[in-house]
Design an enzyme around this catalytic site. Structure first.
Site, PDB file in Angstrom:
ATOM      1  N   PRO A  12      -0.013  -9.946   0.427  1.00  0.00           N
ATOM      2  CA  PRO A  12       1.155 -10.123  -0.433  1.00  0.00           C
ATOM      3  C   PRO A  12       2.483  -9.905   0.280  1.00  0.00           C
ATOM      4  CG  PRO A  12      -0.376  -8.521  -1.381  1.00  0.00           C
ATOM      5  CD  PRO A  12      -0.922  -8.921  -0.067  1.00  0.00           C
ATOM      6  N   ASN A  13       3.392 -10.787  -0.021  1.00  0.00           N
ATOM      7  CA  ASN A  13       4.781 -10.752   0.447  1.00  0.00           C
ATOM      8  C   ASN A  13       4.932 -11.025   1.941  1.00  0.00           C
ATOM      9  OD1 ASN A  13       5.972 -10.064  -2.135  1.00  0.00           O
ATOM     10  ND2 ASN A  13       4.986  -8.083  -1.862  1.00  0.00           N
ATOM     11  N   ARG A  20      12.032 -11.206   5.032  1.00  0.00           N
ATOM     12  CA  ARG A  20      11.880 -10.054   4.139  1.00  0.00           C
ATOM     13  C   ARG A  20      12.242  -8.768   4.878  1.00  0.00           C
ATOM     14  NH1 ARG A  20       6.249  -7.300   2.887  1.00  0.00           N
ATOM     15  NH2 ARG A  20       7.016  -5.574   1.653  1.00  0.00           N
ATOM     16  N   TYR A  25      10.992  -5.033   9.075  1.00  0.00           N
ATOM     17  CA  TYR A  25       9.938  -5.906   9.577  1.00  0.00           C
ATOM     18  C   TYR A  25      10.368  -6.844  10.699  1.00  0.00           C
ATOM     19  CZ  TYR A  25       7.790  -4.165   5.328  1.00  0.00           C
ATOM     20  OH  TYR A  25       7.288  -3.342   4.357  1.00  0.00           O
ATOM     21  N   ASN A  79      -3.375  -8.378   8.120  1.00  0.00           N
ATOM     22  CA  ASN A  79      -2.353  -7.527   7.526  1.00  0.00           C
ATOM     23  C   ASN A  79      -2.466  -7.736   6.028  1.00  0.00           C
ATOM     24  OD1 ASN A  79      -0.081  -6.251   6.539  1.00  0.00           O
ATOM     25  ND2 ASN A  79       1.265  -6.985   8.166  1.00  0.00           N
ATOM     26  N   ALA A  82       0.146  -4.425   0.882  1.00  0.00           N
ATOM     27  CA  ALA A  82      -0.120  -3.312  -0.029  1.00  0.00           C
ATOM     28  C   ALA A  82      -1.605  -3.176  -0.377  1.00  0.00           C
ATOM     29  CB  ALA A  82       0.708  -3.470  -1.294  1.00  0.00           C
ATOM     30  N   HIS A  85      -3.877  -0.310   1.082  1.00  0.00           N
ATOM     31  CA  HIS A  85      -3.898   1.028   0.515  1.00  0.00           C
ATOM     32  C   HIS A  85      -4.630   1.109  -0.813  1.00  0.00           C
ATOM     33  CE1 HIS A  85      -0.696   1.079   3.458  1.00  0.00           C
ATOM     34  NE2 HIS A  85      -0.017   0.224   2.725  1.00  0.00           N
ATOM     35  N   ASP A  92     -14.908  -3.708   0.914  1.00  0.00           N
ATOM     36  CA  ASP A  92     -16.313  -4.075   0.718  1.00  0.00           C
ATOM     37  C   ASP A  92     -16.634  -5.407   1.377  1.00  0.00           C
ATOM     38  OD1 ASP A  92     -16.726  -1.760  -0.730  1.00  0.00           O
ATOM     39  OD2 ASP A  92     -16.775  -2.762  -2.694  1.00  0.00           O
ATOM     40  N   GLU A 103      -7.014  -4.560  11.969  1.00  0.00           N
ATOM     41  CA  GLU A 103      -5.996  -4.324  10.947  1.00  0.00           C
ATOM     42  C   GLU A 103      -4.632  -4.225  11.631  1.00  0.00           C
ATOM     43  OE1 GLU A 103      -4.792  -0.737   7.877  1.00  0.00           O
ATOM     44  OE2 GLU A 103      -6.878  -0.918   8.503  1.00  0.00           O
ATOM     45  N   HIS A 105      -0.289  -3.780  11.022  1.00  0.00           N
ATOM     46  CA  HIS A 105       0.871  -3.475  10.179  1.00  0.00           C
ATOM     47  C   HIS A 105       2.119  -3.644  11.023  1.00  0.00           C
ATOM     48  CE1 HIS A 105      -1.713  -2.025   7.055  1.00  0.00           C
ATOM     49  NE2 HIS A 105      -2.385  -1.370   7.995  1.00  0.00           N
ATOM     50  N   ILE A 106       3.099  -4.304  10.481  1.00  0.00           N
ATOM     51  CA  ILE A 106       4.350  -4.533  11.187  1.00  0.00           C
ATOM     52  C   ILE A 106       5.089  -3.202  11.374  1.00  0.00           C
ATOM     53  CG2 ILE A 106       6.592  -5.689  11.065  1.00  0.00           C
ATOM     54  CD1 ILE A 106       5.121  -7.943   9.490  1.00  0.00           C
ATOM     55  N   SER A 107       5.108  -2.396  10.328  1.00  0.00           N
ATOM     56  CA  SER A 107       5.722  -1.072  10.424  1.00  0.00           C
ATOM     57  C   SER A 107       4.625  -0.041  10.684  1.00  0.00           C
ATOM     58  CB  SER A 107       6.477  -0.734   9.132  1.00  0.00           C
ATOM     59  OG  SER A 107       5.573  -0.600   8.045  1.00  0.00           O
ATOM     60  N   ARG A 112       5.695   6.389   7.215  1.00  0.00           N
ATOM     61  CA  ARG A 112       6.329   6.162   5.910  1.00  0.00           C
ATOM     62  C   ARG A 112       6.120   7.385   5.016  1.00  0.00           C
ATOM     63  NH1 ARG A 112       5.783  -0.143   4.515  1.00  0.00           N
ATOM     64  NH2 ARG A 112       7.448   0.444   3.105  1.00  0.00           N
ATOM     65  N   ARG A 118       1.146   4.876   1.185  1.00  0.00           N
ATOM     66  CA  ARG A 118       1.211   3.879   2.257  1.00  0.00           C
ATOM     67  C   ARG A 118       0.731   4.415   3.601  1.00  0.00           C
ATOM     68  NH1 ARG A 118       3.764  -0.892   0.919  1.00  0.00           N
ATOM     69  NH2 ARG A 118       5.041  -0.818  -0.942  1.00  0.00           N
TER      70      ARG A 118
END
Length: 152
Positions: A12-13, A20, A25, A79, A82, A85, A92, A103, A105-107, A112, A118
């Site tokens: 998402p996003n 964004r 990011y 990625n 959300a 988390h 699964d 996996e 993550h940009i940040s 955080r 998060r």
């Protein structure tokens, strides 16, 4: 093994990477990925075929992971946004499809501290590794990690 088929999967996003919240990011986009990959891997980048998929829907992401298993995708850079988390369903799916996943993550999710939720990853235990905090460069590093694992 000829070219490695790597799926870059974004949740998402993340269809708006580069637009964004660039202060968090960055301003690079998925269109910059071939150049980033070439910078990281040099000529070995020619041995990788990238496919991209983004969805805001948890079900569509799971369907695409299952398709990756069926079509012989060699590895996934994921990625989940959300859903990282919150989604037991994605965890699964990763547990049974038998496709190596990194996996991304940009940040740095562990930095955080204002949002403790998060800082955890439900899906991370089903991945061969996690790369976080290096912006879009993390995707290239994840592809390189899959390359090394699969070609090793």
């Amino acid at each position: 093994m000829s070219k490695l088929d790597i799926l870059i999967l974004n949740g998402p996003n993340l269809g708006h990477i580069g637009k964004r919240q660039p202060e968090i990011y960055g301003s690079l986009t998925m269109d910059d990925m071939p150049g980033i990959l070439r910078q990281i891997m040099g000529d070995r980048a020619d041995e990788v075929s990238l496919r991209h998929f983004q969805s805001n829907s948890e079900g569509a992401l799971i369907d695409r992971l299952q398709q990756a298993r069926a079509d012989g995708t060699h590895g996934v850079v994921f990625n989940a946004g959300a859903y990282t988390h919150t989604s037991l369903a994605i965890a699964d799916c990763l547990a049974w499809i038998d496709v190596p996943c990194v996996e991304v993550h940009i940040s740095n999710i562990w930095a955080r501290t204002d949002q403790p939720l998060r800082q955890q990853s439900i899906m991370g235990g089903q991945c061969i590794g996690v790369i976080a905090g290096f912006g879009i460069l993390g995707y290239g590093l994840a592809v390189q990690a899959l390359y090394e694992r699969l070609k090793g």
